[in-house]
Motif scaffolding. Structure first.
Motif, PDB file in Angstrom:
ATOM      1  N   ARG A  16       1.141  -1.175  -0.357  1.00  7.13           N
ATOM      2  CA  ARG A  16      -0.115  -0.023   0.180  1.00  7.13           C
ATOM      3  C   ARG A  16       0.749   1.036   0.167  1.00  7.13           C
ATOM      4  O   ARG A  16       1.943   1.098   0.275  1.00  7.13           O
ATOM      5  N   GLY A  17       0.101   2.516  -0.233  1.00 10.64           N
ATOM      6  CA  GLY A  17       0.768   3.579  -0.303  1.00 10.64           C
ATOM      7  C   GLY A  17       1.580   4.355   1.044  1.00 10.64           C
ATOM      8  O   GLY A  17      -0.078   4.310   2.043  1.00 10.64           O
ATOM      9  N   GLY A  18       1.805   5.015   1.183  1.00 12.91           N
ATOM     10  CA  GLY A  18       2.001   5.848   2.144  1.00 12.91           C
ATOM     11  C   GLY A  18       0.759   6.826   3.144  1.00 12.91           C
ATOM     12  O   GLY A  18       0.162   6.458   4.033  1.00 12.91           O
ATOM     13  N   VAL A  19       0.203   6.968   1.642  1.00 15.17           N
ATOM     14  CA  VAL A  19      -1.684   7.791   2.608  1.00 15.17           C
ATOM     15  C   VAL A  19      -2.260   6.435   3.408  1.00 15.17           C
ATOM     16  O   VAL A  19      -2.065   7.254   4.386  1.00 15.17           O
ATOM     17  N   SER A  20      -2.542   5.296   3.097  1.00 17.03           N
ATOM     18  CA  SER A  20      -3.097   4.575   3.514  1.00 17.03           C
ATOM     19  C   SER A  20      -3.194   3.959   5.085  1.00 17.03           C
ATOM     20  O   SER A  20      -3.127   3.795   6.138  1.00 17.03           O
ATOM     21  N   VAL A  21      -0.892   4.355   4.643  1.00 12.05           N
ATOM     22  CA  VAL A  21      -0.175   3.276   5.544  1.00 12.05           C
ATOM     23  C   VAL A  21      -0.274   4.056   6.771  1.00 12.05           C
ATOM     24  O   VAL A  21      -0.983   4.012   8.020  1.00 12.05           O
ATOM     25  N   VAL A  22      -0.380   5.537   6.672  1.00 10.93           N
ATOM     26  CA  VAL A  22      -0.357   6.676   7.781  1.00 10.93           C
ATOM     27  C   VAL A  22      -2.134   6.990   7.931  1.00 10.93           C
ATOM     28  O   VAL A  22      -1.621   7.471   9.626  1.00 10.93           O
ATOM     29  N   GLU A  23      -3.054   6.792   7.666  1.00 13.15           N
ATOM     30  CA  GLU A  23      -3.691   6.716   7.777  1.00 13.15           C
ATOM     31  C   GLU A  23      -4.520   6.223   9.149  1.00 13.15           C
ATOM     32  O   GLU A  23      -5.161   6.039  10.152  1.00 13.15           O
ATOM     33  N   THR A  24      -3.791   4.150   8.868  1.00 10.74           N
ATOM     34  CA  THR A  24      -4.331   3.590   9.236  1.00 10.74           C
ATOM     35  C   THR A  24      -3.198   3.818  11.224  1.00 10.74           C
ATOM     36  O   THR A  24      -4.119   3.182  11.903  1.00 10.74           O
ATOM     37  N   MET A  25      -1.510   4.274  10.914  1.00  9.01           N
ATOM     38  CA  MET A  25      -1.733   4.301  12.083  1.00  9.01           C
ATOM     39  C   MET A  25      -2.006   5.120  13.029  1.00  9.01           C
ATOM     40  O   MET A  25      -2.365   5.209  14.141  1.00  9.01           O
ATOM     41  N   ARG A  26      -2.309   6.207  12.925  1.00  6.04           N
ATOM     42  CA  ARG A  26      -3.020   8.014  13.340  1.00  6.04           C
ATOM     43  C   ARG A  26      -4.388   7.277  14.190  1.00  6.04           C
ATOM     44  O   ARG A  26      -5.312   7.552  14.781  1.00  6.04           O
ATOM     45  N   GLU A  27      -5.286   6.152  12.608  1.00  4.16           N
ATOM     46  CA  GLU A  27      -6.899   5.613  13.232  1.00  4.16           C
ATOM     47  C   GLU A  27      -6.635   5.004  14.330  1.00  4.16           C
ATOM     48  O   GLU A  27      -7.050   4.877  14.969  1.00  4.16           O
TER      49      GLU A  27
END
Length: 614
Positions: A416-427
């Protein structure tokens, strides 16, 4: 064209720039601060708190402003043990909410609200700790001759671990606690300061999660004396020792379970769940016959396991063993079965016992998925952070050709791309109090997962992952061997013996000396920067192939840039570096140029770079 940065958005987190240090008590009023960029159009900033399950609004006051940003402060009453809050920005044409996940121009549920909690966080030493996980059978042999039990299949030290099949749990290499003690110089050279041992009680397997008794250390590991000696050696070097305990189950050969089978009217029979409809006649963890599940409906079980100085939890925290904490195996399932749910009661009891005996001990839960409901801070202090760290980072850095399973999900690891990754981490981060996030055990793998080197394939991406591990909020934890590029396709296959001959030679086909240098340098970097250990987190760049964030305290600002591939670079606000100040490179080979109107970060990759900006 460079990517767009995210530092033009309002921000808040639970670090010292925004929330006063310390733990509030019920009835306290806590001033919380919010940072808003000067370019924003807010007419006012309000703070929505939840008191007795009812939202209330209080207007924040403007505290200070300059050419770059405005700071607001609002007083939040601590009326409930966990007090949630978020910001509302009143803007022309509507409003936006700011919570732990970010900024929203729509209404959102409370799950990601910021939280104040009256519960004490994990001990202060964990903010600077680096945890080193050891699987005792595979770390080092002392040379002491020991007779293997009948269940064991002896292995030579250089044999490959059997990843699947009936031999997997019984393949025994003969590592012991004295062997660990003899190799502590390696740990100190690396820079770690906390050893986490997987279980040491007698069992019928190499992993020892199927304990036969909790009363003494397995003689195969050297017995009680060896644990005491190891602990003293660690403490003598200023290091700590954390144990591993199965509150959820025992082994089928445990003395309590055998007594219960012999006498169903005994006190021990109350310790387990019985199921006349099953072939086993008892409830087993995940239907594994060797692991009968414990029933905390029995107060006698709680007294023996978790309640008070005489319990298992208590006994091993006291002298002469004096463990510095516990990691709790399958904490999420402990006390839960059908309509029973004793989990939070068990967690609070464990915590109370530990606080009574050693207030400076750490309590870590194992929970592979959403742990928010169990991490208010009242029981387990922190979690092994698979959901908000391990799993999303794997999806960003995984080899596109991987065939590895994705930790219990019936598919291979997705890329996955960084946007999806960071959204998961923040969520996931946003669902727990900041004081939990700030000391979660972040990992790139463990004894239950494939090795990082096998997941990502490219040693340059191992460095990127390690760079994130040692600069992200939380307590970094690594599995012995990762620092040398160990490989393995699943948890069992990844439990490889340490290749001491190659370690001493500086490298070989099973030990990457450069990876060791990377880990050692990044650990030293973390120790050199208070912002990396204790600072807040502001995401600066989130793109498919690169992410960047600021770690900030009142006296330091550090920029971390990680890329899995070449990318476009970014222009960051010039004021991040004070006028007349110089940028200090702390790690990596990336480029950062100070222009009159911007900080120009180059698009180098793959790689990780760290700079001190202030």
């Amino acid at each position: 064209m460079t990517v767009r940065h995210l530092l033009d958005q309002p921000h808040h987190d639970g670090s010292e720039l925004y929330v006063p240090a310390g733990t509030p008590a019920l009835g306290d009023v806590v001033p919380v601060r919010f940072r808003v960029p000067a370019s924003a159009t807010e007419r006012a900033l309000w703070v929505r708190t939840v008191r007795d399950a009812e939202p209330r609004m209080v207007q924040a006051r403007l505290d200070r402003a300059d050419a770059h940003e405005r700071w607001y402060v609002a007083d939040v009453p601590v009326h409930n043990p966990v007090t949630s809050y978020r910001a509302l920005l009143d803007e022309p044409g509507g409003y936006r909410w700011l919570n732990g996940r970010g900024l929203f121009s729509r209404d959102v549920p409370d799950a990601a609200d910021f939280r104040l909690t009256v519960h004490e966080p994990a001990p202060a030493w964990t903010s600077s700790a680096v945890v080193y996980q050891i699987f005792p059978d595979r770390f080092a042999r002392s040379g002491v001759e020991r007779t293997f039990p009948d269940w064991a299949e002896p292995a030579d030290w250089d044999d490959e671990p059997i990843g699947r099949g009936p031999s997997t749990p019984v393949q025994l290499y003969g590592g012991d606690l004295l062997g660990i003690e003899q190799r502590l110089d390696h740990l100190q050279r690396l820079g770690v300061d906390t050893v986490y041992l997987t279980p040491v009680f007698p069992s019928q397997s190499n992993h020892r999660y199927d304990a036969r008794t909790f009363d003494h250390v397995d003689p195969l590991l050297g017995g009680d004396e060896a644990l005491v000696s190891l602990r003293r050696a660690l403490h003598g070097r200023g290091m700590r020792l954390v144990g591993d305990f199965t509150t959820n189950h025992t082994g089928v050969a445990h003395e309590w379970f055998e007594h219960a089978l012999r006498d169903r009217s005994s006190e021990e029979a109350e310790f387990y769940y019985w199921d006349k409809e099953s072939d086993l006649g008892y409830v087993a963890w995940l239907d594994v016959p060797s692991l009968p599940k414990l029933n905390y409906g029995s107060s006698a079980l709680a007294r023996r396991m978790v309640d008070g100085p005489g319990s298992v939890i208590g006994r091993w925290l006291g002298e002469p063993f004096a463990l510095d904490g516990w990691r709790i195996d399958v904490a999420n399932m402990t006390g839960r079965y059908a309509s029973d749910d004793f989990t939070h009661h068990v967690a609070r009891t464990v915590r109370a016992t530990m606080t009574e005996l050693n207030p400076d001990a750490v309590l870590v839960s194992e929970h592979f998925h959403d742990a928010a409901g169990d991490l208010t801070g009242e029981g387990w202090q922190v979690n092994m952070n698979y959901s908000a760290f391990t799993k999303p980072l794997w999806t960003w850095l995984v080899d596109p050709a991987t065939t590895l399973d994705f930790l219990g999900i019936p598919t291979t690891i997705p890329r996955r791309g960084g946007v999806s990754v960071v959204e998961t981490m923040r969520e996931f981060d946003a669902t727990v109090p900041w004081k939990v996030t700030a000391r979660q055990w972040n990992m790139l793998g463990s004894h239950d997962t494939p090795r990082l080197r096998t997941v990502v394939g490219d040693p340059r991406l191992v460095e990127v992952a390690a760079g994130l591990l040692f600069t992200y909020p939380g307590t970094p934890a690594l599995f012995a061997g990762d620092e040398g590029g160990a490989t393995g396709t699943n948890g069992e296959h990844a439990r490889v013996p340490m290749p001491w001959d190659q370690i001493e030679a500086g490298g070989g086909d099973r030990w990457d000396g450069r990876t060791f240098d990377v880990y050692r340098s990044l650990i030293a970097l973390r120790r050199s920067s208070r912002a990396l250990r204790e600072g807040g987190l502001r995401w600066a760049v989130v793109s498919d192939d690169a992410v960047a964030y600021l770690r900030e305290t009142v006296d330091e600002r550090v920029l971390v840039v990680a890329a899995r591939a070449p990318w476009a670079g970014v222009d960051l606000p010039r004021h991040l570096v004070p006028a007349g100040a110089a940028v200090e490179r702390l790690y990596g080979e990336g480029t950062l140029d100070i222009a009159p109107d911007a900080l120009r970060v180059g698009g180098d990759g793959p790689g990780v770079s760290v700079w001190r900006l202030a």
